[in-house]
Design a protein around this motif. Structure first.
Motif, mmCIF file in Angstrom:
data_model
loop_
_atom_site.group_PDB
_atom_site.id
_atom_site.type_symbol
_atom_site.label_atom_id
_atom_site.label_comp_id
_atom_site.label_asym_id
_atom_site.label_seq_id
_atom_site.Cartn_x
_atom_site.Cartn_y
_atom_site.Cartn_z
ATOM 1 N N LYS A 1 83.265 18.910 27.400
ATOM 2 C CA LYS A 1 84.056 19.947 26.723
ATOM 3 C C LYS A 1 85.105 20.525 27.683
ATOM 4 C CE LYS A 1 83.411 24.173 24.062
ATOM 5 N NZ LYS A 1 82.409 25.134 23.554
ATOM 6 N N PHE A 2 84.706 20.831 28.922
ATOM 7 C CA PHE A 2 85.644 21.362 29.903
ATOM 8 C C PHE A 2 86.699 20.319 30.271
ATOM 9 C CE2 PHE A 2 86.974 21.962 34.320
ATOM 10 C CZ PHE A 2 87.588 23.195 34.196
ATOM 11 N N THR A 3 86.283 19.062 30.459
ATOM 12 C CA THR A 3 87.220 17.993 30.805
ATOM 13 C C THR A 3 88.277 17.827 29.719
ATOM 14 O OG1 THR A 3 85.512 16.877 32.070
ATOM 15 C CG2 THR A 3 87.410 15.554 31.427
ATOM 16 N N THR A 4 87.850 17.870 28.461
ATOM 17 C CA THR A 4 88.793 17.770 27.345
ATOM 18 C C THR A 4 89.790 18.920 27.377
ATOM 19 O OG1 THR A 4 87.123 16.683 25.992
ATOM 20 C CG2 THR A 4 88.986 17.662 24.829
ATOM 21 N N TRP A 5 89.285 20.140 27.600
ATOM 22 C CA TRP A 5 90.163 21.303 27.649
ATOM 23 C C TRP A 5 91.144 21.211 28.805
ATOM 24 C CZ3 TRP A 5 90.937 25.029 31.387
ATOM 25 C CH2 TRP A 5 91.736 26.093 31.006
ATOM 26 N N ILE A 6 90.675 20.861 30.010
ATOM 27 C CA ILE A 6 91.557 20.841 31.186
ATOM 28 C C ILE A 6 92.597 19.729 31.066
ATOM 29 C CG2 ILE A 6 90.231 19.359 32.758
ATOM 30 C CD1 ILE A 6 91.898 22.587 33.812
ATOM 31 N N ASN A 7 92.224 18.583 30.508
ATOM 32 C CA ASN A 7 93.189 17.505 30.323
ATOM 33 C C ASN A 7 94.274 17.897 29.321
ATOM 34 O OD1 ASN A 7 91.968 15.813 32.175
ATOM 35 N ND2 ASN A 7 90.726 14.780 30.637
ATOM 36 N N ARG A 8 93.892 18.590 28.249
ATOM 37 C CA ARG A 8 94.878 19.050 27.271
ATOM 38 C C ARG A 8 95.808 20.075 27.918
ATOM 39 N NH1 ARG A 8 92.589 22.569 23.467
ATOM 40 N NH2 ARG A 8 90.821 21.171 23.611
ATOM 41 N N TRP A 9 95.243 20.998 28.737
ATOM 42 C CA TRP A 9 96.054 22.001 29.417
ATOM 43 C C TRP A 9 97.036 21.339 30.376
ATOM 44 C CZ3 TRP A 9 97.161 23.512 34.340
ATOM 45 C CH2 TRP A 9 97.791 24.741 34.484
ATOM 46 N N ARG A 10 96.577 20.342 31.129
ATOM 47 C CA ARG A 10 97.465 19.633 32.062
ATOM 48 C C ARG A 10 98.627 18.973 31.330
ATOM 49 N NH1 ARG A 10 92.771 16.597 35.405
ATOM 50 N NH2 ARG A 10 92.232 18.293 36.795
ATOM 51 N N GLU A 11 98.331 18.330 30.199
ATOM 52 C CA GLU A 11 99.390 17.654 29.436
ATOM 53 C C GLU A 11 100.426 18.656 28.918
ATOM 54 O OE1 GLU A 11 99.980 14.373 29.076
ATOM 55 O OE2 GLU A 11 98.316 14.128 30.478
ATOM 56 N N GLU A 12 99.970 19.831 28.513
ATOM 57 C CA GLU A 12 100.879 20.829 27.949
ATOM 58 C C GLU A 12 101.652 21.609 29.005
ATOM 59 O OE1 GLU A 12 98.399 23.313 25.568
ATOM 60 O OE2 GLU A 12 97.997 21.743 24.091
ATOM 61 N N ASN A 13 101.094 21.777 30.208
ATOM 62 C CA ASN A 13 101.669 22.712 31.174
ATOM 63 C C ASN A 13 102.174 22.108 32.478
ATOM 64 O OD1 ASN A 13 101.111 25.381 29.814
ATOM 65 N ND2 ASN A 13 99.077 24.484 29.816
#
Length: 104
Positions: free
Chosen positions: A24-36
């Motif tokens: 769950k954390f990995t999914t969130w951090i990867n999405r954040w990296r792609e967006e920011n």
């Protein structure tokens, strides 16, 4: 205080719960990296972690991939090890902090 089988159930479910939270954390951090983050920022971060920037003390950084599927944390992770080329900050050209004398 606790039910007789509580500890056994916790031991059995710990692996699954840990992996679920990690995913769950990995999914969130990867999405954040792609967006920011831009690709240049991602590369700059990797270079900084590996000690490949100019403003650092001379060192050699190695990255070791560790697999821990049977023990905590139950997934593969990276370990970074830094070996400095100098023994002390003074040899590396770093300013030396003055020694403070104890007062009574």
């Amino acid at each position: 205080m606790y039910k007789r089988t509580a500890l056994t159930k916790v031991r059995e479910s710990h692996n699954g719960v840990s992996l679920k939270l990690h995913n769950k954390f990995t999914t969130w951090i990867n999405r954040w990296r792609e967006e920011n983050l831009t690709e240049n920022q991602k590369t700059a971060c990797e270079d900084w972690l590996m000690g490949r920037t100019e403003d650092l003390v001379a060192c050699t950084t190695t990255k070791e991939s560790c697999s821990a599927e049977d023990a905590t944390p139950y997934f593969t992770f990276n370990k970074y090890k830094v070996e400095y080329e100098y023994e002390t900050k003074n040899e590396a050209g770093e300013p030396v902090e003055p020694v403070k004398e104890a007062t009574s």
